[in-house]
Structures are given as C-alpha cells and as structure tokens.
Design a protein around this motif. Structure first.
Motif, PDB file in Angstrom:
ATOM      1  N   GLU A  83      12.126  13.311  14.985  1.00 35.21           N
ATOM      2  CA  GLU A  83      12.231  13.757  16.414  1.00 35.21           C
ATOM      3  C   GLU A  83      11.075  12.879  17.047  1.00 35.21           C
ATOM      4  OE1 GLU A  83      10.306  17.612  15.915  1.00 35.21           O
ATOM      5  OE2 GLU A  83      12.170  18.620  14.995  1.00 35.21           O
ATOM      6  N   GLN A  84      11.151  12.841  18.255  1.00 34.36           N
ATOM      7  CA  GLN A  84      10.138  11.921  19.112  1.00 34.36           C
ATOM      8  C   GLN A  84       8.697  12.089  18.532  1.00 34.36           C
ATOM      9  OE1 GLN A  84      11.651  12.210  23.106  1.00 34.36           O
ATOM     10  NE2 GLN A  84      12.777  10.126  22.870  1.00 34.36           N
ATOM     11  N   GLY A  85       8.216  13.231  18.189  1.00 34.03           N
ATOM     12  CA  GLY A  85       7.054  13.711  18.129  1.00 34.03           C
ATOM     13  C   GLY A  85       6.524  13.201  16.732  1.00 34.03           C
ATOM     14  N   ASP A  86       7.364  12.683  15.912  1.00 38.63           N
ATOM     15  CA  ASP A  86       7.121  11.973  14.389  1.00 38.63           C
ATOM     16  C   ASP A  86       6.479  10.718  14.910  1.00 38.63           C
ATOM     17  OD1 ASP A  86       9.957  13.634  13.162  1.00 38.63           O
ATOM     18  OD2 ASP A  86       8.120  14.372  13.371  1.00 38.63           O
ATOM     19  N   SER A  87       6.660  10.095  16.097  1.00 35.54           N
ATOM     20  CA  SER A  87       6.128   8.583  16.342  1.00 35.54           C
ATOM     21  C   SER A  87       4.773   8.722  16.016  1.00 35.54           C
ATOM     22  CB  SER A  87       6.718   7.951  17.649  1.00 35.54           C
ATOM     23  OG  SER A  87       7.805   8.302  17.963  1.00 35.54           O
ATOM     24  N   ALA A  88       4.497   7.712  15.086  1.00 37.47           N
ATOM     25  CA  ALA A  88       3.078   7.682  14.508  1.00 37.47           C
ATOM     26  C   ALA A  88       2.951   6.516  13.855  1.00 37.47           C
ATOM     27  CB  ALA A  88       2.581   9.023  14.057  1.00 37.47           C
ATOM     28  N   MET A  89       1.713   6.375  13.408  1.00 34.86           N
ATOM     29  CA  MET A  89       1.316   5.329  12.149  1.00 34.86           C
ATOM     30  C   MET A  89       1.071   6.231  11.190  1.00 34.86           C
ATOM     31  SD  MET A  89       0.645   2.236  11.410  1.00 34.86           S
ATOM     32  CE  MET A  89      -0.357   1.131  12.158  1.00 34.86           C
ATOM     33  N   TYR A  90       1.956   5.771   9.947  1.00 32.61           N
ATOM     34  CA  TYR A  90       1.744   6.656   8.583  1.00 32.61           C
ATOM     35  C   TYR A  90       1.016   5.920   7.853  1.00 32.61           C
ATOM     36  CZ  TYR A  90       4.872  10.230  10.682  1.00 32.61           C
ATOM     37  OH  TYR A  90       5.369  10.897  11.596  1.00 32.61           O
ATOM     38  N   LEU A  91      -0.048   6.329   7.309  1.00 32.09           N
ATOM     39  CA  LEU A  91      -0.886   5.548   6.184  1.00 32.09           C
ATOM     40  C   LEU A  91      -1.025   6.303   4.986  1.00 32.09           C
ATOM     41  CD1 LEU A  91      -3.992   5.374   8.851  1.00 32.09           C
ATOM     42  CD2 LEU A  91      -2.868   3.605   8.338  1.00 32.09           C
ATOM     43  N   GLU A 101     -14.756   6.428  -2.455  1.00 36.13           N
ATOM     44  CA  GLU A 101     -14.121   5.996  -1.107  1.00 36.13           C
ATOM     45  C   GLU A 101     -12.602   5.717  -1.254  1.00 36.13           C
ATOM     46  OE1 GLU A 101     -16.357   4.469  -2.680  1.00 36.13           O
ATOM     47  OE2 GLU A 101     -15.685   2.199  -3.043  1.00 36.13           O
ATOM     48  N   GLN A 102     -11.694   6.087  -0.118  1.00 36.86           N
ATOM     49  CA  GLN A 102     -10.364   5.885  -0.037  1.00 36.86           C
ATOM     50  C   GLN A 102     -10.048   4.436   0.340  1.00 36.86           C
ATOM     51  OE1 GLN A 102      -9.491   9.046   2.777  1.00 36.86           O
ATOM     52  NE2 GLN A 102      -8.065   9.657   1.228  1.00 36.86           N
ATOM     53  N   PHE A 103      -9.015   3.611  -0.182  1.00 37.76           N
ATOM     54  CA  PHE A 103      -8.549   2.289   0.252  1.00 37.76           C
ATOM     55  C   PHE A 103      -7.338   2.415   0.978  1.00 37.76           C
ATOM     56  CE2 PHE A 103     -11.881  -0.488  -1.406  1.00 37.76           C
ATOM     57  CZ  PHE A 103     -12.509   0.494  -2.238  1.00 37.76           C
ATOM     58  N   PHE A 104      -7.145   2.054   2.151  1.00 35.26           N
ATOM     59  CA  PHE A 104      -5.981   2.442   3.106  1.00 35.26           C
ATOM     60  C   PHE A 104      -5.109   1.032   2.866  1.00 35.26           C
ATOM     61  CE2 PHE A 104      -6.512   6.258   5.256  1.00 35.26           C
ATOM     62  CZ  PHE A 104      -7.647   6.694   5.096  1.00 35.26           C
ATOM     63  N   GLY A 105      -3.902   1.528   3.238  1.00 39.67           N
ATOM     64  CA  GLY A 105      -2.883   0.326   3.425  1.00 39.67           C
ATOM     65  C   GLY A 105      -2.687  -0.129   4.701  1.00 39.67           C
ATOM     66  N   PRO A 106      -1.810  -1.090   4.904  1.00 34.77           N
ATOM     67  CA  PRO A 106      -1.805  -1.380   6.736  1.00 34.77           C
ATOM     68  C   PRO A 106      -0.939  -0.419   7.295  1.00 34.77           C
ATOM     69  CG  PRO A 106      -0.205  -2.395   5.309  1.00 34.77           C
ATOM     70  CD  PRO A 106      -1.229  -1.876   4.264  1.00 34.77           C
ATOM     71  N   GLY A 107      -0.382   0.758   6.657  1.00 37.36           N
ATOM     72  CA  GLY A 107       0.109   1.458   7.662  1.00 37.36           C
ATOM     73  C   GLY A 107       1.759   1.163   7.910  1.00 37.36           C
ATOM     74  N   THR A 108       2.625   2.203   8.308  1.00 34.28           N
ATOM     75  CA  THR A 108       3.889   2.097   8.742  1.00 34.28           C
ATOM     76  C   THR A 108       4.289   2.811  10.261  1.00 34.28           C
ATOM     77  OG1 THR A 108       5.010   1.805   6.390  1.00 34.28           O
ATOM     78  CG2 THR A 108       6.340   2.780   8.471  1.00 34.28           C
ATOM     79  N   ARG A 109       4.362   1.844  11.131  1.00 30.04           N
ATOM     80  CA  ARG A 109       4.519   2.326  12.450  1.00 30.04           C
ATOM     81  C   ARG A 109       5.973   3.005  12.700  1.00 30.04           C
ATOM     82  NH1 ARG A 109       0.989   3.847  16.233  1.00 30.04           N
ATOM     83  NH2 ARG A 109      -0.139   1.903  15.895  1.00 30.04           N
ATOM     84  N   LEU A 110       6.021   4.024  12.943  1.00 28.59           N
ATOM     85  CA  LEU A 110       7.317   4.496  13.451  1.00 28.59           C
ATOM     86  C   LEU A 110       7.455   4.810  14.757  1.00 28.59           C
ATOM     87  CD1 LEU A 110       9.862   6.003  12.359  1.00 28.59           C
ATOM     88  CD2 LEU A 110       8.626   8.043  11.998  1.00 28.59           C
ATOM     89  N   THR A 111       8.625   4.415  15.178  1.00 26.48           N
ATOM     90  CA  THR A 111       8.987   4.655  16.746  1.00 26.48           C
ATOM     91  C   THR A 111      10.563   5.531  16.445  1.00 26.48           C
ATOM     92  OG1 THR A 111       7.946   2.733  17.608  1.00 26.48           O
ATOM     93  CG2 THR A 111       9.450   3.832  18.821  1.00 26.48           C
TER      94      THR A 111
ATOM     95  N   GLY B  41      -3.771  -1.479  15.375  1.00 27.55           N
ATOM     96  CA  GLY B  41      -2.498  -1.739  14.251  1.00 27.55           C
ATOM     97  C   GLY B  41      -2.998  -1.940  12.891  1.00 27.55           C
ATOM     98  N   LYS B  42      -3.964  -1.594  12.345  1.00 30.32           N
ATOM     99  CA  LYS B  42      -4.241  -1.840  11.052  1.00 30.32           C
ATOM    100  C   LYS B  42      -4.802  -0.473  10.410  1.00 30.32           C
ATOM    101  CE  LYS B  42      -5.032  -6.867  11.101  1.00 30.32           C
ATOM    102  NZ  LYS B  42      -6.148  -8.005  10.848  1.00 30.32           N
ATOM    103  N   GLY B  43      -5.065  -0.617   8.951  1.00 32.34           N
ATOM    104  CA  GLY B  43      -5.379   0.655   8.444  1.00 32.34           C
ATOM    105  C   GLY B  43      -6.853   0.465   8.456  1.00 32.34           C
ATOM    106  N   PRO B  44      -7.610   1.663   8.323  1.00 31.98           N
ATOM    107  CA  PRO B  44      -9.108   1.636   8.119  1.00 31.98           C
ATOM    108  C   PRO B  44      -9.550   1.097   6.881  1.00 31.98           C
ATOM    109  CG  PRO B  44      -8.114   3.936   8.556  1.00 31.98           C
ATOM    110  CD  PRO B  44      -6.980   3.181   8.173  1.00 31.98           C
ATOM    111  N   GLU B  45     -10.711   0.406   7.132  1.00 28.79           N
ATOM    112  CA  GLU B  45     -11.279  -0.497   6.180  1.00 28.79           C
ATOM    113  C   GLU B  45     -12.625   0.270   5.648  1.00 28.79           C
ATOM    114  OE1 GLU B  45     -12.249  -4.429   7.483  1.00 28.79           O
ATOM    115  OE2 GLU B  45     -13.576  -4.703   5.940  1.00 28.79           O
ATOM    116  N   PHE B  46     -12.715   0.429   4.213  1.00 26.33           N
ATOM    117  CA  PHE B  46     -14.074   1.110   4.053  1.00 26.33           C
ATOM    118  C   PHE B  46     -15.327   0.340   4.498  1.00 26.33           C
ATOM    119  CE2 PHE B  46     -16.883   3.785   1.545  1.00 26.33           C
ATOM    120  CZ  PHE B  46     -17.505   3.013   1.104  1.00 26.33           C
TER     121      PHE B  46
END
Lengths: 113, 111
Positions: A83-91, A101-111, B41-46
């Motif tokens: 749905e259009q409301g699903d548009s977001a960055m998925y991390l 601490e958490q280490f994040f990826g760069p994310g997937t941008r969904l449109t 446009g990037k993921g968070p950095e600790f």
C-alpha cells in the motif's frame, strides 16, 4: 566489508505488488531487528530475531508483513499487497549481546506508487 | 510503555558555537540508553551507550551524559561535518528486547 548489508537499496513498486528485502548481519551477531522509518521520525520497531527464532513482533505490524531468518544467518522481510502507506525506509540492525549497541545497515528505501 | 522525547526538533549553530541536545525518557528499569547519528538516506551510526545515572562518555567533540530522567549530548565547537540527525534510544529491563527511539534532533552547523 564486515558491516550489516541490505539489498536492494532502493525499491519502487506498484500498489498491490509483493516485495522482499534482505539483510545480511555481522557474522558474530545472533540478534537481528527490523525497523521502519518515515521522514522526520525515529526508527519504529517491527520485529526481532534471536538466531532463527522470531521472538517479538510489533503489535502494530500488519499481517501483510512477514519476516524470516532461516538458519540464523541472513533475514528477509516480505510485504504482501503493498500500500502507499508502506513507503518508508526499512532498516535492519544487529547486535551481539543484550544491553549492547545495535549496528544498522544502510536501509532499503521503498516507494509504493 | 517506554517513551523517548527529544528536543529541540531542529537546531542551527554557527561553527564553533557549543550547545546541547536533550533526550528525556520514561522506562521501567533502564537497560541502556543509546545515541546515534544519522545522515540523510543512511542508516543510524552508533555513537554512545550509557547504562547508569552519572555516567559520561566522550568522543571527539561529543559528550553524552545520563541522569535518571534524561540524557544530554553536548557538542563542543561543532564543525559543519557534525550536521546530521541525532537519535536517542532506550531499552528497558521489563520491555523485552525492544528499543524505543525518539524522533531525533536535526542539527545544522553553518560555516
């Protein structure tokens, strides 16, 4: 590169289509999280895995969302009937131990069009 | 439910002008408070983890402090490259494995 990786980085889809995202964690990290982030907001928790077991899911998570982590390594997040409301960055984020601490990826941008 | 409120929402500083960002939290038993930096446009950095009131951690121009109700991220003599959104997150002892994030402070440092 030994960090968290996510693929694809960008995804454009039409409303009603299914999409799948992949996260490859840091190899020593057995805990994995999925988040959704919209503009101007902080990351919103979606689900949590410890090894291959999905231990927590957000109460707000629609049943159109499903996640897996076979063999406790990479993880996938699928959204059905987008749905259009699903548009977001998925991390995706991973960590080694409770309290760490958490280490994040760069994310997937969904449109979703 | 655990909650995190960050202020201000946005902050513009001249290069060299020191300031502080605030993170107020409500949690039933703090397991940890975390600061992250996020570029567009990037993921968070600790950046930092704080576990108990009175604890302080420092890295270059950044210093994080913690009380029983809030945390501050102090930025000393900021540079334009410090421009980013700074996120605060908490994890509580009694709320499983979830992390709760604030909405962030968008920092702009003007040369």
């Amino acid at each position: 590169d030994t960090g968290v990786s996510q693929n694809p980085r960008h995804k454009i889809t039409k409303r009603g289509q299914n999409v799948t995202f992949r996260c490859d964690p840091i190899s020593e990290h057995n805990r994995l999280y999925w988040y959704r982030q919209t503009l101007g907001q902080g990351p919103e928790f979606l689900t949590y895995f410890q090894n291959e077991a999905q231990l927590e899911k957000s109460r707000l998570l629609s049943d159109r969302f499903s996640a897996e982590r076979p063999k406790g390594s990479f993880s996938t997040l699928e959204i059905q009937r987008t749905e259009q409301g699903d548009s977001a960055m998925y991390l995706c984020a991973t960590l080694w131990a409770v309290g760490g601490e958490q280490f994040f990826g760069p994310g997937t941008r969904l449109t979703v069009l | 439910e655990d909650q995190v409120t960050q202020s201000p929402e946005a902050l513009r500083l001249q290069e060299g002008e020191s300031s502080s960002l605030n993170c107020s939290y409500t949690v039933s038993g703090l397991r940890g408070l975390f600061w992250y930096r996020q570029d567009p446009g990037k993921g968070p950095e600790f950046l930092f983890t704080l576990y108990s009131a009175g604890e302080e951690k420092e890295k270059e121009r950044l210093k994080a402090t913690l009380t029983k109700k809030e945390s501050f991220l102090h930025i000393t003599a900021p540079k334009p490259e410090d421009s980013a959104t700074y996120l605060c997150a908490v994890q509580g002892v009694n709320t499983g494995n979830q992390f709760y994030f604030g909405t962030g402070t968008s920092l702009t440092v003007i040369p």
